[in-house]
Motif scaffolding. Structure first.
Motif, PDB file in Angstrom:
ATOM      1  N   CYS A   1      -0.986  -1.524 -11.062  1.00  0.00           N
ATOM      2  CA  CYS A   1       0.222  -2.200  -9.906  1.00  0.00           C
ATOM      3  C   CYS A   1      -1.010  -4.063 -10.376  1.00  0.00           C
ATOM      4  O   CYS A   1      -2.434  -4.189 -10.468  1.00  0.00           O
ATOM      5  CB  CYS A   1       0.040  -2.787  -8.777  1.00  0.00           C
TER       6      CYS A   1
ATOM      7  N   TYR B   1      -0.693  -6.963  -9.142  1.00  0.00           N
ATOM      8  CA  TYR B   1      -0.873  -7.875  -7.600  1.00  0.00           C
ATOM      9  C   TYR B   1      -1.784  -8.194  -7.211  1.00  0.00           C
ATOM     10  O   TYR B   1      -2.643  -8.803  -7.585  1.00  0.00           O
ATOM     11  CB  TYR B   1       0.255  -7.855  -7.185  1.00  0.00           C
ATOM     12  N   CYS B   2      -2.129  -7.427  -5.818  1.00  0.00           N
ATOM     13  CA  CYS B   2      -3.382  -7.492  -5.709  1.00  0.00           C
ATOM     14  C   CYS B   2      -4.181  -7.039  -5.855  1.00  0.00           C
ATOM     15  O   CYS B   2      -4.910  -5.836  -6.232  1.00  0.00           O
ATOM     16  CB  CYS B   2      -3.057  -7.668  -3.772  1.00  0.00           C
TER      17      CYS B   2
ATOM     18  N   GLY C   1      -5.324  -2.748  -6.054  1.00  0.00           N
ATOM     19  CA  GLY C   1      -5.187  -2.353  -7.740  1.00  0.00           C
ATOM     20  C   GLY C   1      -4.498  -1.139  -6.927  1.00  0.00           C
ATOM     21  O   GLY C   1      -4.545   0.207  -8.066  1.00  0.00           O
ATOM     22  N   CYS C   2      -3.276  -0.676  -7.645  1.00  0.00           N
ATOM     23  CA  CYS C   2      -2.421   0.241  -6.500  1.00  0.00           C
ATOM     24  C   CYS C   2      -2.241   0.616  -7.950  1.00  0.00           C
ATOM     25  O   CYS C   2      -1.422   0.371  -8.723  1.00  0.00           O
ATOM     26  CB  CYS C   2      -1.575   0.567  -5.934  1.00  0.00           C
TER      27      CYS C   2
ATOM     28  N   PHE D   1       0.844   3.097  -9.866  1.00  0.00           N
ATOM     29  CA  PHE D   1       1.882   3.318  -9.947  1.00  0.00           C
ATOM     30  C   PHE D   1       2.239   4.811 -11.492  1.00  0.00           C
ATOM     31  O   PHE D   1       2.115   4.127 -12.606  1.00  0.00           O
ATOM     32  CB  PHE D   1       2.537   2.456 -10.024  1.00  0.00           C
TER      33      PHE D   1
ATOM     34  N   CYS E   1       2.852  -1.693  -1.313  1.00  0.00           N
ATOM     35  CA  CYS E   1       3.936  -2.265  -1.162  1.00  0.00           C
ATOM     36  C   CYS E   1       4.809  -3.372  -1.632  1.00  0.00           C
ATOM     37  O   CYS E   1       4.777  -2.551  -3.349  1.00  0.00           O
ATOM     38  CB  CYS E   1       2.681  -3.890  -0.197  1.00  0.00           C
TER      39      CYS E   1
ATOM     40  N   LYS F   1       5.600  -5.759  -3.558  1.00  0.00           N
ATOM     41  CA  LYS F   1       4.976  -6.669  -4.206  1.00  0.00           C
ATOM     42  C   LYS F   1       5.253  -5.463  -5.621  1.00  0.00           C
ATOM     43  O   LYS F   1       5.807  -5.652  -6.630  1.00  0.00           O
ATOM     44  CB  LYS F   1       3.727  -7.480  -4.453  1.00  0.00           C
ATOM     45  N   GLY F   2       4.020  -4.955  -5.353  1.00  0.00           N
ATOM     46  CA  GLY F   2       4.017  -3.785  -6.770  1.00  0.00           C
ATOM     47  C   GLY F   2       5.382  -3.044  -6.724  1.00  0.00           C
ATOM     48  O   GLY F   2       5.382  -2.108  -7.153  1.00  0.00           O
TER      49      GLY F   2
ATOM     50  N   PRO G   1      -2.122  -5.376   1.304  1.00  0.00           N
ATOM     51  CA  PRO G   1      -0.855  -4.728   2.344  1.00  0.00           C
ATOM     52  C   PRO G   1      -1.473  -2.903   2.007  1.00  0.00           C
ATOM     53  O   PRO G   1      -1.767  -2.273   3.083  1.00  0.00           O
ATOM     54  CB  PRO G   1       0.020  -4.789   1.887  1.00  0.00           C
ATOM     55  N   VAL G   2      -2.055  -2.381   1.248  1.00  0.00           N
ATOM     56  CA  VAL G   2      -1.702  -0.960   1.271  1.00  0.00           C
ATOM     57  C   VAL G   2      -3.671  -0.641   2.375  1.00  0.00           C
ATOM     58  O   VAL G   2      -3.613   0.414   2.914  1.00  0.00           O
ATOM     59  CB  VAL G   2      -1.766  -0.777  -0.094  1.00  0.00           C
TER      60      VAL G   2
END
Ligand code: SF4
Ligand code: SF4
Ligand code: SF4
Ligand code: FES
Length: 949
Positions: free
Chosen positions: A243, A245-246, A249-250, A252, A278, A280-281, A413-414
């Motif tokens: 990801c 975004y934040c 670091g998710c 995917f 979340c 976003k990702g 969020p995660v």
């Protein structure tokens, strides 16, 4: 397309005891506590199931997974029955087949038979199970009562809820509770009438749902389905990426159809997210193909001219010639560059290399300047390494969690969900925040102490807590003696023990009762494993670096560092804040945090890069801006960063930009900074490039190209072209070669390579000869600097004071659905949740000023004024107002001042003295902004063909 294996139930946490059993004639040895279903799957034996999935605790409702066990009566559910030594299990018998067919008949008799036209066709567990149990007829018929005409809920922008397809397995409800921790869904009614509902709300959008997608991922049917899949059909291949975004670091799986992303599915093997995500990702990636995107290079002589679309060669050669012209006229130091924490490690590394080797100065800075630079300074001073100490998973071993100046459920969020899971298991929670963030009180989560401090008093708070620890004999002396510099500890403990640092002496300044400060300090010191998580509410202050050191002091004094469950954990805002700092994007540090004055490092890099390097630190962003206004700084290369929106005192920033002779912006969109640019180099999104991001737990994760760059080049290639045009070739063929160079030249990265990332999935640095597979927890046996060092943290109140003219304190933060300056998320359906920034005002302050909810409110500070709509709420305390900064027209940074952290110049975003009043029109700045940005958009629109078709 490969599917990830679903073991039906989570793996057992018992890593020590093993059990051997027999399943269908196969002898299987598994960890004690494993379910029979999971054990069978490990042996490659698949037992039919519907209500079970391995991301959720077993529930045992569908009765499809029944098995027979020798010596046991009945037909136990394999998902809820744990293995036992010597069990003999049969998963396929005539009786079981009969029962399963009966169960399936009941499900199918109340399910639409539109498989061929269903969006889940080919990816439906109900369909799979009908096949697996050999269902051939449905004896009950379809005429009786059923749910086939239930209405669809299309309110969520990203997924549909089609109740006619629901089998009431509760996987969605449990995912919302267990995985996400929001508790937005319930099963209403009983028996035949039972149905999934979004709490007491009419639809998903109006409910508590935060659109994380966990329920969609868990749903075995097409009931909860991504709208992109409904529109485009099932994906045909997938690529694992990270990801953008934040700082969580998710990981995917980008599920694709050719070059089109069909959906982003969180990867179960993701080290940071374990299959969660979340909004976003998971859903907000449409900006990558938004029509606003600019894909052709443009140049212009003046910011008042129309943009002229040119070839890449022309744009690069024009940019290079301007940089050279300016350097020959105004000197080597008249130019510089800013990189972004949104860029990959490889891109950031190249930009700083370009500056140091090709520009010949050290004028490179990064947006971490305005967020986490105090973390770098404070942790380096005390612990010896500018990074968080733990893995995210470490929180599952914490007994006490202290969150300071961070809002994990919105900003990270995660990780916020993981933290909530630990809190539901019983960990204690201390929150130090001026505002009542969601964690203070939410479903099954309640802070034990909410220290509602006044903005700007962090250092007083942490020092007062340290006072309690020292004076009440709560120091872990054995730890301190073994691991820390004893002299520095003694000096520090004498300092914090002074009566003027006691909670009683400080409570008036902090605004928190001394008794609460004492109780929180005792809990932290004596409650078992205690971990600190902090965010920009710590760093973006005039004493940001002091507070980071105060946090490290407290962790060391209480022995809460160097093992699972404890530690000092900065929650990094953007995806690659950690990485951009690691890569040497500060003006005083080479990659790996080595000072530019360090002769050995300079010699190493000069040898590798073939150019002499400056031994003096270069300009920080605020210096560049000041010198631009003074006339000595003339040109800026700005990659992926929007300083005109994200940096404080907007009018100062735009004045500086307008004073420069050449501003080169490399970005996806004509952002606020690009409106002051002379060269626009179109960048590409994370979906179009290769590289790596490093998250808040030092985890380096691969970013993989899933589609061809719409602008023609990956961002690192553009930097390399500019460098070549400046006479300094960078002949890399692929981003992996840049990482190879980073690894070769940076001790903490010696063991990192794309091949190893391929093998391990992700790597937490340091990764080198001593730690070939990375380092999840740091400072285990000794600190990176050897002995931990206590630093004196004297509280110095900010010079930004309230007075009769500016009686309120404005503080700022983020919201879940939007990301920083909003350039990406504003171009997605996430605007459904946050279409504008509002200002939160306490009811008392609002009443005193005759302000009602929804009124336009003028906010005036010493720096400027702006107008936002009021949101009257008790989330903020009296005397404090709060806003977000996701929309440029809000002008949140028009009012923030250019006060900054004493050590790093990180702006004091969190404390601005203001007054608010009811108004009826936009501010002067907003009117000018509207006019200017409309003109700039018009100047760009003369290049229609530059937009994506
Ligand atoms: S919506 Fe899906 S996950 Fe939820 S109960 Fe219905 S079928 Fe199960
Ligand atoms: S999207 Fe997330 S928050 Fe919303 S209902 Fe589903 S699991 Fe709950
Ligand atoms: S924004 Fe953060 S928490 Fe959300 S999916 Fe991306 S990395 Fe994960
Ligand atoms: S899968 Fe075991 S009861 Fe549903």
């Amino acid at each position: 397309m490969d599917k990830q294996t679903d073991y039906g139930t989570p793996a057992s946490r018992n890593t020590e005891q093993q059990v051997t059993l027999d399943i269908d004639g196969h002898s299987i040895t598994v960890a004690k506590g494993t379910s029979i279903m999971h054990a069978a799957m490990q042996a490659g034996i698949s037992i039919p199931k519907l209500c079970a999935t391995d991301s959720l605790e077993p529930f045992g409702s569908c009765r499809l997974c029944l098995v027979e066990i020798d010596g046991r009566r009945g037909y136990p559910a394999s998902c809820t029955t744990p293995v036992d030594e010597g069990l003999k299990v049969h998963t396929q018998t005539p009786k079981l087949a009969d029962i399963r067919r009966g169960v399936m008949e009941l499900y199918i008799s109340d399910h639409p038979l539109d498989c061929l036209t269903c969006s889940a066709n080919g990816d439906c567990e109900l369909q799979d199970m009908a096949g697996a149990v050999g269902l051939r007829e449905v004896r009950y018929g379809y005429e009786g009562s059923n749910h086939l005409s239930a209405e669809k809920d299309n309110s969520n922008p990203y997924f549909q809820f089609d109740a006619s397809k629901c089998i009431v397995c509760s996987r969605c409800v449990r995912a919302c509770e267990e995985t996400q921790g929001t508790f937005a869904l319930t099963i209403q009614g009983r028996g035949f009438d039972s149905k999934v509902a979004a709490g007491n709300f009419d639809n998903f959008l109006d409910s508590e749902c935060v659109s994380c997608g966990a329920c969609v991922a868990a749903c075995p049917t097409a009931t909860l389905m991504e709208k992109t899949v409904i529109e485009s059909g099932q994906p045909e291949h997938s690529v694992i990426t990270t990801c953008a975004y934040c700082g969580v670091g998710c990981s995917f799986r980008a599920e694709m159809k050719g070059e089109q992303v069909v959906r982003m599915v969180p990867d179960k093997n993701g080290g940071a997210n374990h299959g969660h995500s979340c909004v976003k990702g998971r859903f907000a990636w449409g900006y990558a193909t938004h029509r606003d995107r600019i894909t052709k290079p443009m140049i212009r002589k003046s910011i008042h001219d129309a943009w002229q679309e040119v070839s890449w060669e022309e744009a690069i050669s024009y940019a290079a010639s301007e940089l050279q012209r300016i350097q020959s006229k105004h000197g080597r130091n008249a130019i510089g560059a800013i990189t972004s924490s949104r860029c990959t490690n490889e891109e950031t590394y190249l930009v700083q290399k370009l500056v140091r080797a090709a520009f010949g100065n050290n004028n490179v800075d990064t947006c971490a300047r305005v967020c986490h630079s105090p973390t770098g300074y404070g942790l380096k001073q005390t612990l010896g390494e500018s990074a968080g100490t733990q893995t995210f998973d470490s929180v599952m071993q914490s007994d006490v969690i202290m969150v300071i100046g961070a809002n994990p459920t919105d900003g990270h969020p995660v990780f916020g969900s993981q933290m909530k899971r630990r809190l539901r298991q019983g960990a204690k929670l201390i929150i130090a925040d001026p505002r009542a963030i969601d964690l203070v009180s939410g479903p099954h989560v309640q802070a034990d102490y909410h220290l509602k401090l006044k903005p700007g008093t962090n250092v007083a708070l942490i020092t007062a807590m340290a006072h309690v620890v020292v004076t009440e004999g709560l120091v872990d002396e054995a730890f301190v003696k073994a691991r820390c510099e004893w002299d520095s500890f003694q000096y520090w403990s004498e300092f914090v023990a002074q009566p003027e640092n006691s909670p009683e002496a400080m409570e008036a300044a902090i605004g928190v009762p001394a008794s609460d400060l004492r109780a929180a300090a005792r809990l932290f010191a004596t409650g078992g494993n205690a971990a600190i998580y902090y965010g920009l509410g710590v760093t973006e202050h005039s004493q940001g670096s002091t507070m980071v050191m105060g946090i490290a002091n407290l962790a060391m004094a209480t022995g809460n560092i160097g093992r699972e469950g404890v530690g000092v954990n900065p929650l990094r805002g953007q995806n690659n804040v950690q990485g951009s700092c690691d890569m040497g994007s500060f003006p005083h540090e080479f990659p790996g945090y080595r000072h530019v004055s360090d002769n050995a490092t300079r010699a190493l890099l000069e040898n590798a890069w073939g150019r002499p390097l400056d031994n003096e630190p270069g300009l920080r962003i605020p210096n560049m801006l000041d010198f631009a206004i003074d006339g000595s700084f003339k040109a800026l290369y700005c990659e992926g960063e929007d300083i005109a929106q994200s940096d404080p005192n907007t009018q100062h920033v735009t004045h500086a930009l307008a004073s420069m002779e050449c501003v080169i912006v490399q970005d996806l969109f004509l952002n606020e900074t690009a409106m002051y640019a002379h060269v626009f180099l179109p960048g590409c999104s994370f979906l179009e490039k290769s590289g790596t991001f490093t998250n808040a737990e030092r985890r380096i994760s691969p970013v993989r190209r899933v589609m061809t760059p719409k602008n023609g080049y990956e961002d690192w290639q553009i930097t390399a072209m500019l460098s070549e045009a400046l006479g300094y070739p960078m002949p890399y063929q692929h981003a992996s070669e840049i990482m190879d160079e980073i690894a070769r030249l940076t001790p903490t990265f010696h063991g990192v390579s794309y091949q190893k990332l391929e093998e391990l999935g992700s790597i937490q640095w340091p990764c080198n000869e001593a730690h070939p597979e990375g380092t999840p927890i740091m400072h285990i046996d000794e600190f990176v600097r050897g002995k931990g060092r206590f630093m004196i943290t004297e509280y110095v109140p900010t010079s930004e004071k309230v007075n009769a003219k500016y009686p309120l304190i404005l503080t700022t933060g983020r919201i879940l659905s939007q990301y920083n300056v909003g350039a990406q998320t504003r171009r997605t359906d996430n605007v459904a949740w946050h279409p504008e920034d509002k200002v939160e005002i306490h009811p008392q302050d609002a009443e005193d000023r005759g302000i009602k909810d929804g009124d336009w409110v003028g906010i005036t500070s010493r720096a400027g004024n702006t107008v936002l709509r009021a949101n009257i709420t008790e989330r903020v305390q009296p005397g404090v107002i709060y806003t977000t900064f996701h929309h440029p027209e809000s002008g949140a940074n028009v009012i923030t001042t250019d006060n900054s952290d004493w050590a790093t110049n990180c702006p004091e975003f969190k404390v601005t003295a203001v007054e608010v009043s009811r108004v009826s029109q936009l501010s002067e700045w907003q009117r000018q902004y509207q006019e200017f940005s409309q003109d700039q958009i018009a100047l760009a629109q003369q290049q229609d063909e530059s937009h994506i078709e």
